[in-house]
Design an enzyme around this catalytic site. Structure first.
Site, mmCIF file in Angstrom:
data_model
loop_
_atom_site.group_PDB
_atom_site.id
_atom_site.type_symbol
_atom_site.label_atom_id
_atom_site.label_comp_id
_atom_site.label_asym_id
_atom_site.label_seq_id
_atom_site.Cartn_x
_atom_site.Cartn_y
_atom_site.Cartn_z
ATOM 1 C CE LYS A 77 -3.807 -2.062 2.481
ATOM 2 N NZ LYS A 77 -4.767 -1.893 3.544
ATOM 3 C CG ASP A 143 1.460 -11.481 -9.791
ATOM 4 O OD1 ASP A 143 0.968 -12.476 -9.225
ATOM 5 O OD2 ASP A 143 1.242 -10.314 -9.431
#
Ligand code: F6P
Length: 364
Positions: A77, A143
């Site tokens: 974040k 990923d």
């Protein structure tokens, strides 16, 4: 190494992944042996914003090679350009704290900052470099979608976890003659789904790069039934979407500079298949299990090579670069070159072609 370098900082940013500790070890141990001071920054950029950091010694990085997660903590974040603070009305507002971060790093005497992370972390580093900080990047993500490196550590472990799950789903799917849709992480890139789907022998692989149609998926399930296969395994990337449709968003995190969290496609596909074909269907979301656990030997070795190569860049004075793997050789590219870019699966990738050749459907 230049005698101007006396102290380095190390942070791990973004979503955690197996192998982060192996990189930390491969940077910190050689640095300590060269007599450098090493500062570990807690929770990625958050530690720089909130001034949370600690000195790392040999024992701090001993016996961490095989440990998943990160001893430094991480955050996906915190981006110094857009740091969420309460707006006083129950909401959040974004503040630009890049100058404060640069000031703190200088005050702490950190000459070079090692940033271990994915695209968000590298984009953050690129902005700090613009303001005068010196960084060296190491690519991580399950990923495998970081621009300009053909592989990131963490991917192999996540692929092993997802493949094992698909293997296990096979036995229950065949016993109950069901359609099972397994949702796999990967955001906007299908690498993890393609890799584990192909390794696990999924009958249908749905990736963001190849939009699907429900009818095509249903026809594959029916067709399998016609030749005696009474179950179907579907590996669905969380970013897979129907042709002409959108990716499914599970959450919007307004405190995050990258607020979209994907999720839910497996249930949508399972429900639609059951409705259209009458075949009993179930969905399974693998979720954060894919990011956890002990890194595979391959990831440990890769992370160690990446970390040490980053240290070699420091010794060579080759700054503001990201370690990458190209043509199976370690190399480095400017961090700015990779910022804000995503590496997706090429439609003619060898594994896509091979999967098609053995009868796997991509649902299009
Ligand atoms: O980038 C790593 C990743 O695990 C993605 O595959 C996934 O979409 C996302 O992070 C999940 O983020 P969070 O941990 O915030 O739920």
């Amino acid at each position: 190494m230049s005698s101007d370098i006396k102290r380095i900082g190390v942070l791990t940013g973004g979503g955690d992944c197996p192998g982060l500790n192996a990189v930390i070890r491969a940077v910190v141990k050689p640095a300590l042996r060269e007599g450098l001071d090493v500062i570990g920054i807690e929770d990625g950029y958050l530690g720089l914003i909130e001034n949370r950091m600690r000195k790392l010694d040999w024992l701090d990085v001993s016996n961490i090679l095989t440990r998943g997660g990160t001893i430094l903590g991480s955050s996906n974040k915190a981006n110094p350009a857009e740091y969420a603070v309460p707006d006083g009305h129950g909401g959040w507002e974004m503040q630009d704290v890049r100058d404060d971060v640069v000031k703190l790093v200088c005050e702490k005497g950190i000459d070079v900052l090692f940033v271990i992370g994915g695209d968000g972390t590298m984009s953050g580093a690129a902005e700090l470099i613009d303001r005068g900080l010196t960084c060296i990047g190491v690519p991580k993500t399950i990923d495998n979608d970081l621009w300009s490196t053909e592989i990131t550590f963490g991917y192999d472990t996540a692929m092993a976890t997802a493949t094992e799950a698909i293997d296990k789903i096979h036995t229950t799917a065949s016993s109950h003659h069901r359609v099972m849709v397994v949702e796999i992480m990967g955001r906007y890139a299908g690498w993890l789904t393609l890799g584990s789907g192909a390794a696990g022998g999924a009958d249908v692989i749905l990736i963001p790069e190849i939009p699907f149609t429900f009818e095509s998926i249903c026809e594959t399930c029916r067709e399998r039934g016609r030749y005696g296969k009474r179950f179907t395994i579907i590996a669905a990337g969380e970013g897979a979407k129907p042709a002409g449709g959108e990716m499914i968003v599970s959450q919007v995190d307004t405190t995050s500079p990258d607020p979209i969290r994907l999720g839910g496609v497996a249930k949508v596909v399972a429900d639609e298949v059951q409705k259209r074909t009458g075949l009993e269907s179930r969905s399974i979301v693998l979720g954060h299990v894919q990011r956890g656990g002990t890194p595979t030997p391959r990831d440990r070795a890769l992370a160690t090579s990446f970390g040490y190569h980053a240290f070699e860049l420091l010794k060579a004075g080759d700054f503001n670069k990201l370690v990458v793997m190209k043509g199976n050789r370690l190399d480095a590219v400017p961090i700015k070159e990779v910022a804000n870019k995503v590496r997706t699966v090429p439609l003619d990738h060898r594994l896509v072609r091979a999967a098609r050749a053995v009868g796997t459907s991509f649902g299009e």
